[in-house]
Design a protein around this motif. Sequence first.
Motif, mmCIF file in Angstrom:
data_model
loop_
_atom_site.group_PDB
_atom_site.id
_atom_site.type_symbol
_atom_site.label_atom_id
_atom_site.label_comp_id
_atom_site.label_asym_id
_atom_site.label_seq_id
_atom_site.Cartn_x
_atom_site.Cartn_y
_atom_site.Cartn_z
ATOM 1 N N ALA A 4 -9.948 -2.138 6.526
ATOM 2 C CA ALA A 4 -8.423 -1.806 5.105
ATOM 3 C C ALA A 4 -8.778 -3.120 4.365
ATOM 4 O O ALA A 4 -8.138 -3.257 3.287
ATOM 5 N N ARG A 9 -10.234 -3.112 -0.129
ATOM 6 C CA ARG A 9 -8.916 -3.285 -1.065
ATOM 7 C C ARG A 9 -9.621 -3.059 -2.492
ATOM 8 O O ARG A 9 -11.073 -3.646 -2.852
ATOM 9 N N GLY A 40 1.958 -0.845 3.796
ATOM 10 C CA GLY A 40 0.520 0.465 3.847
ATOM 11 C C GLY A 40 0.513 1.217 2.627
ATOM 12 O O GLY A 40 -0.263 2.104 1.979
ATOM 13 N N ARG A 47 -3.492 1.823 5.000
ATOM 14 C CA ARG A 47 -3.590 -0.013 6.094
ATOM 15 C C ARG A 47 -4.069 1.041 7.548
ATOM 16 O O ARG A 47 -4.897 0.816 7.915
#
Length: 468
Positions: A44, A48, A87, A235
Amino acid sequence: MTNRRETGQADGLFEDPSVPAAPPDPAPRAEVAEVADDSGGPLAVRMRPRSLDEVVGQRHLLGPGTPIRQLVDRDVPMSLLLWGPPGTGKTTLATVVSRVTARRFVEVSAVSDGVKRVRAEIELARRELGMTGRQTVLFVDEVHRFNKAQQDALLPAVENRWVSFIGATTENPFFSVISPLLSRSLLLTLEPLEEDDLREVIARALADERGLAGAVALDPAAEDHLVRLAGGDARRTLTYLEAAALVAPEDGTIDVTVLEKAVDRAAVRYDREGDQHYDVISAFIKSIRGSDVDAALHYLARMIEAGEDPRFIARRIVVHASEDVGMADPTALQTAVAAAQAVELVGLPEARINLAQAVIHLALAPKSNAVIKAVDAAMADVRKGLAGPVPNHLRDAHYKGAARLGHGEGYQYAHDHPGGVVRQQYAPDNVDGRDYYRPTRHGAEARFTEVLTRIRSVLRGHGAQGGV
């Protein structure tokens, strides 16, 4: 942790290590964050986005002319509050803003940092701005966890534009952020990612060199299950995908079995567009109607675990409160509407508790379908053409000339009579005397049965005036 002063390491990337270190401050953590190598981090973090164009979802916030674009494209200092479920990209947006504008980026966590660090970072940002003109993005994650005094410490920096403040919160900021800070910040609401957005996140992670670089493949059924498990959280999607990649077989194929093993969540057989969707919601409503609270909770859990939209569940509960409980327990509708509002206010997973409370209330309440039968009977008559003219004494008599037409003549004001009920005709002639509402003897509706009998007796001239 090793003290940087002891090792002689420079506090900044371009400082001379031979120069004595400055008094300790929290700046090194921020500077390191700017140049951190994410190659060994979680999937995750590695995936990004590096620019606004790579951000998935939140189209309502990222279009031309939006505040985020102004902050990036025109380098305009401003303070933002990002409110949304976990998330959805709050930290991502803050990081992207700092990267693409080359601003100094400082991240403070309200969970682990206190007012001392906040004040130190603000002072450092003020000196940096004054000496070099370089602006600082101060990102406060979980800002709602700061108490009033800690939030107050942010006000001078926000007011004087010493920093571009970005606060992230999963809680309603109108309840969790102090008014002065809220009024000085632009509130942006982030939405849970749509299914198509999550599929794009997955596709990128599978193919990108920063991600899994084609080492594994996800079969369609497993992808569908992953999207359901994610619940709009990017996420969580990447965390589950990374876990599945670690236990994937030698051929690199991740199927539903592998995914279940990785995340310890069984795949619920449920297609939101197919038979399972309609069968489960049907069984859910019929279980509440039948007062089987345990079966109703099972179907509620099944829908939540399968990723059903909680707003859809809440809407069905609201309908059921009037359709199958109605006046037998008038508070059932209040509970159902409150649960629906809670879904909008807090979202899942917390809103599962509110939905469960409403389900338990409705399942255990006395039942009556008299409300839906009453309105459907009235609508059936209207469809048959039984919608005669409004009686003259009930017509609007406020406009000029109404009296000459006889409008309002003979109308009796109910409050002038004993019991607030007076004999007079309200319905058109062709439906006068029809009984649409037929209350049951269940629960609170039994009382309305007796009241209605007395009211109809007075209205239709079968009983004495007053005493209703």
